[in-house]
Enzyme design. Structure first.
Site, PDB file in Angstrom:
ATOM      1  NE  ARG A   1     -24.907  -9.556  -5.125  1.00 49.01           N
ATOM      2  CZ  ARG A   1     -24.111  -8.702  -4.484  1.00 49.01           C
ATOM      3  NH1 ARG A   1     -22.811  -8.884  -4.463  1.00 49.01           N
ATOM      4  NH2 ARG A   1     -24.618  -7.660  -3.868  1.00 49.01           N
TER       5      ARG A   1
ATOM      6  CE  LYS B   1     -18.970 -16.685  -7.717  1.00 49.03           C
ATOM      7  NZ  LYS B   1     -19.322 -15.298  -8.078  1.00 49.03           N
TER       8      LYS B   1
ATOM      9  NE  ARG C   1     -10.170  -3.596   6.296  1.00 49.75           N
ATOM     10  CZ  ARG C   1      -9.725  -3.292   7.530  1.00 49.75           C
ATOM     11  NH1 ARG C   1      -8.565  -2.682   7.686  1.00 49.75           N
ATOM     12  NH2 ARG C   1     -10.436  -3.602   8.599  1.00 49.75           N
TER      13      ARG C   1
END
Length: 263
Positions: free
Chosen positions: A65, A131, A259
Site C-alpha cells: 500500500r 505482520k 500510540r
C-alpha cells in the site's frame, strides 16, 4: 535454498481446489520470477478473464500500500494475485479488503494456524502483533486485482515486526501448494459470498480478530492526523475512532499506528 523447499506446482494446487470453485478459476499461471503479480494482471486486465490467478516464486518489484515496495526472495512466500469482476455493480467495494482478510484467515486456520491470528484494518494479517501477510487491491475500470503476499519461510534474522509460517507452526517446511489451494478456495467462494451478502457476511469473524479495537491509535490521511481510541469498524468497513472531543471519526482509508499512552 532450504533443502525442504517445496516449489509451487499447478497440478498440486489444482488438486486442492474444491469442484465448485474450479468453475470460477479460469486460468492459473506460476512464474519463477516476475516484477509484480498484481502488475502483470493489471496489464492483461482488459483482455483477461475473471478468475485468472497468477503466482510467483519471486517478485522483483512487488508493491504494498501507498507505493511501498514488497520484496520477496525466491521461494519464501505465497505471492498470489487474482483478477476478478463482479457480475453486478456494487455500491461499495471499499470494504472488500476487510472481507479478503477474513478469507485469508479462514485458509490459515484450515492450514493449522489455530490461535494468534489478528486482522489490522484495512489490509494486514498479523500473528501476535507481527505482520504475516498483506493485501493489496488495485482497480482498473470494472476489473479488480486482489494481491496477497504471505510470509512462509523468510531469511533469518527476521525483524521484530514480521513473522512467517515456519516460526508459527514450528515446522521445517510448509506445504505451500496446499496452502495456495486453500487460499484460492476461500477467495473464489468468498468473493461470490461478498457479492451476494456484502461485508455483513464477514463482520462477525472480523470482530473476532480485530487487532486495533480498544487501542490508542493515530490515523494518518493526506488531509489530517487524528489520535484517538479505535472502536472497531462500521458496516461499510470504515475504521471508527473516538477522538479527544469524544466524537466518532470515520475513515475509509489511511495509515494507522498504535500510540503509546503516557502514564
Amino acid at each position: 535454498m532450504n533443502s525442504l523447499f517445496e516449489p509451487l506446482n499447478a497440478e498440486k494446487i489444482l488438486s486442492v481446489i474444491y469442484p465448485h470453485c474450479r468453475s470460477a478459476l479460469a486460468k492459473l499461471e506460476i512464474f519463477e520470477t516476475i516484477n509484480s503479480t498484481n502488475q502483470y494482471l493489471l496489464e492483461h486486465a482488459k483482455e483477461g478473464c475473471a478468475g485468472w490467478v497468477c503466482l510467483a516464486e519471486e517478485q522483483t518489484a512487488g508493491r504494498g500500500r501507498c507505493g511501498r515496495t514488497w520484496f520477496a526472495a525466491h521461494g519464501t512466500s505465497i505471492l498470489c494475485s487474482l483478477l476478478w469482476r463482479f457480475s453486478k455493480v456494487l455500491p461499495n467495494v471499499s470494504s472488500l479488503s476487510i472481507a479478503i482478510g477474513v478469507m485469508v484467515v479462514r485458509a490459515l486456520k484450515k492450514h493449522g494456524v489455530s490461535v494468534g491470528i489478528q486482522l489490522k484494518w484495512p489490509n494486514d494479517v498479523l500473528f501476535s502483533g507481527r505482520k504475516l501477510a498483506g493485501i493489496l487491491l488495485e482497480r482498473r475500470s470494472e476489473n479488480i486485482v486482489i494481491g496477497l503476499g504471505l510470509n512462509v519461510n523468510l531469511p533469518e534474522p527476521l525483524d521484530a515486526g514480521r513473522i512467517d509460517l515456519v516460526e508459527i507452526l514450528n515446522r521445517p517446511t510448509i506445504e505451500r501448494n496446499n496452502l495456495a489451494g486453500l487460499i484460492l478456495n476461500e477467495l473464489l467462494s468468498g468473493l461470490s459470498q461478498y457479492e451476494e451478502e456484502g461485508l455483513a457476511a464477514f463482520m462477525e469473524e472480523w470482530q473476532m480478530y480485530d487487532f486495533l479495537i480498544g487501542k490508542e491509535v493515530t490515523v494518518h490521511t493526506p488531509e489530517k492526523i487524528i489520535p484517538g481510541k479505535a472502536q472497531g469498524i462500521s458496516e461499510q468497513g470504515e475504521l471508527l475512532v473516538l477522538d479527544k472531543a469524544h466524537t466518532i471519526q470515520r475513515f475509509c482509508y489511511g495509515e494507522v499506528s498504535i500510540r503509546s499512552v503516557e502514564s
